[in-house]
Motif scaffolding. Sequence first.
Motif, PDB file in Angstrom:
ATOM      1  N   VAL A   7       0.868  -1.183   0.000  1.00 44.45           N
ATOM      2  CA  VAL A   7       0.000   0.000   0.000  1.00 44.45           C
ATOM      3  C   VAL A   7       0.903   1.230   0.000  1.00 44.45           C
ATOM      4  N   GLY A   8       0.878   1.983  -1.107  1.00 46.54           N
ATOM      5  CA  GLY A   8       1.720   3.177  -1.223  1.00 46.54           C
ATOM      6  C   GLY A   8       2.925   2.919  -2.111  1.00 46.54           C
ATOM      7  N   ALA A  12       9.658   3.511  -0.169  1.00 50.45           N
ATOM      8  CA  ALA A  12       9.720   2.164   0.403  1.00 50.45           C
ATOM      9  C   ALA A  12       8.977   1.169  -0.486  1.00 50.45           C
ATOM     10  N   TYR A  45      15.593  13.801  -3.575  1.00 50.03           N
ATOM     11  CA  TYR A  45      16.155  12.974  -2.507  1.00 50.03           C
ATOM     12  C   TYR A  45      17.650  13.185  -2.409  1.00 50.03           C
ATOM     13  N   SER A 125       2.664   1.516   3.606  1.00 49.69           N
ATOM     14  CA  SER A 125       3.557   2.688   3.628  1.00 49.69           C
ATOM     15  C   SER A 125       2.779   3.994   3.568  1.00 49.69           C
ATOM     16  N   PHE A 139       9.933  22.041   6.138  1.00 49.21           N
ATOM     17  CA  PHE A 139      10.746  22.831   5.211  1.00 49.21           C
ATOM     18  C   PHE A 139       9.950  23.230   3.978  1.00 49.21           C
ATOM     19  N   ALA A 241       8.423   5.678   6.058  1.00 47.60           N
ATOM     20  CA  ALA A 241       8.351   6.625   7.175  1.00 47.60           C
ATOM     21  C   ALA A 241       7.404   6.078   8.244  1.00 47.60           C
ATOM     22  N   GLY A 251      15.646  13.042   9.701  1.00 45.60           N
ATOM     23  CA  GLY A 251      14.599  12.926   8.680  1.00 45.60           C
ATOM     24  C   GLY A 251      15.070  12.160   7.451  1.00 45.60           C
TER      25      GLY A 251
END
Length: 352
Positions: A7-8, A12, A45, A125, A139, A241, A251
């Motif tokens: 899921v997602g 990841a 990233y 995820s 940020f 996460a 982070g």
Amino acid sequence: MVWIHIVGGGVAGLSLASELSKHPILPGTVVVSDPNINARDDRTYSFWSDRDCSNFLPGTSQYSKWVVSAKNRSVTQTGTNWHYYRISGRAFFEKCKKVIERHPQCFLNNEAVVSKPSAKYVFDSRPPAPDRFRAYQSFVGIEFKCEHNFAMDIALLMTNMRTEDSGLYFEYMLPITDTSLLIESTYFGAMPGDMKNLEKNSLEWIKNNNLTGQVIRKEQAHIPMGLRPSTNDDWGIPIGARGGMTRASSGYGFMNMRSWAKITAKKLTSGQPITRYRPPLLETWMDLQLIKIIQKKPQHLPKIFLDMAQKTKGDDFASFLTKARPLNALQVITSAPAKPFLKSIIQMIQEK
Ligand SMILES: Cc1cc2nc3c(=O)[nH]c(=O)nc-3n(C[C@H](O)[C@H](O)[C@H](O)COP(=O)(O)OP(=O)(O)OC[C@H]3O[C@@H](n4cnc5c(N)ncnc54)[C@H](O)[C@@H]3O)c2cc1C
């Protein structure tokens, strides 16, 4: 029955699916569901690595020097084996998708999952709810195309660190090409940062550096710095996460998720048991001390980061921020100012 449902389709999820896709024959089908599977240009990233990643993706930027600074002090570190890299999120997702789509047993579904899917293994995820964050890294980043040459090859990691409104502010800047850069005004604090204020800081940085040109892209987020345990609302095994794979003190999570995906794909294809991810105990403990300082004594943070940068070698600093191991952790603990660390340890003992 589906063998694996992820899921997602973020870092990841797509990392795991693309690692599985490297096996020509899988024990069953792999499904990745994400409602935004085709629209991903919302982030960049960055990560440290001691392997050469300059050809990881087209357009990868590599930095051997990085700067940490506050008003009256500046430290420039040089990596010998470790370098800092920046890749485009879009290029990363396209590369993963290409590998996954070629595999006859792997499927990318453009859909939001609304309840726990039925599959032998479910990996969840979905981003964690903000009320689970112990502290926040907020940020606003602006990718800026300059009208003139902006030749610079140093990463400004944490510059102009200052504490205001009970949190730490700093500017992070990566040159992308000779004429473009990413500037991110960042906040570490117990509460989410004010995004309008952070955007204003990023734009001011551009103005104060006399850069003229055009804003190309904006990215912004609140990233968890440590997660409180979940209230059992995970579907299957939490990852990314949500599963605590972003480093609580910084982070950063990209490289950790990539290596977790490699190991997990091997385990899955060889029938080994899969358990949820647990960060190393030493790392959890150290990061918790830093989070306590962020929550209660953020005014100590500039000195902590500057002392750490000044007294450790670039390679040790980079390797510690990627994963805390006993040796690099010891180097970092002994280089950090003793008082705030000791205070937070004493406080922790008293709270027990
Ligand atoms: C803007 C930004 C910049 C970052 N920069 C860095 C960096 O430079 N370096 C670094 O190491 N880390 C960085 N991080 C932190 C971390 O590495 C990233 O958040 C990373 O993307 C987390 O990966 P993930 O797979 O857990 O989640 P994500 O990549 O966020 O993926 C989660 C996915 O779940 C999907 N989803 C949500 N709900 C559902 C549902 N109901 N059904 C199906 N799918 C669903 C979402 O659409 C999303 O695509 C950054 C984070 C952000 C937000």
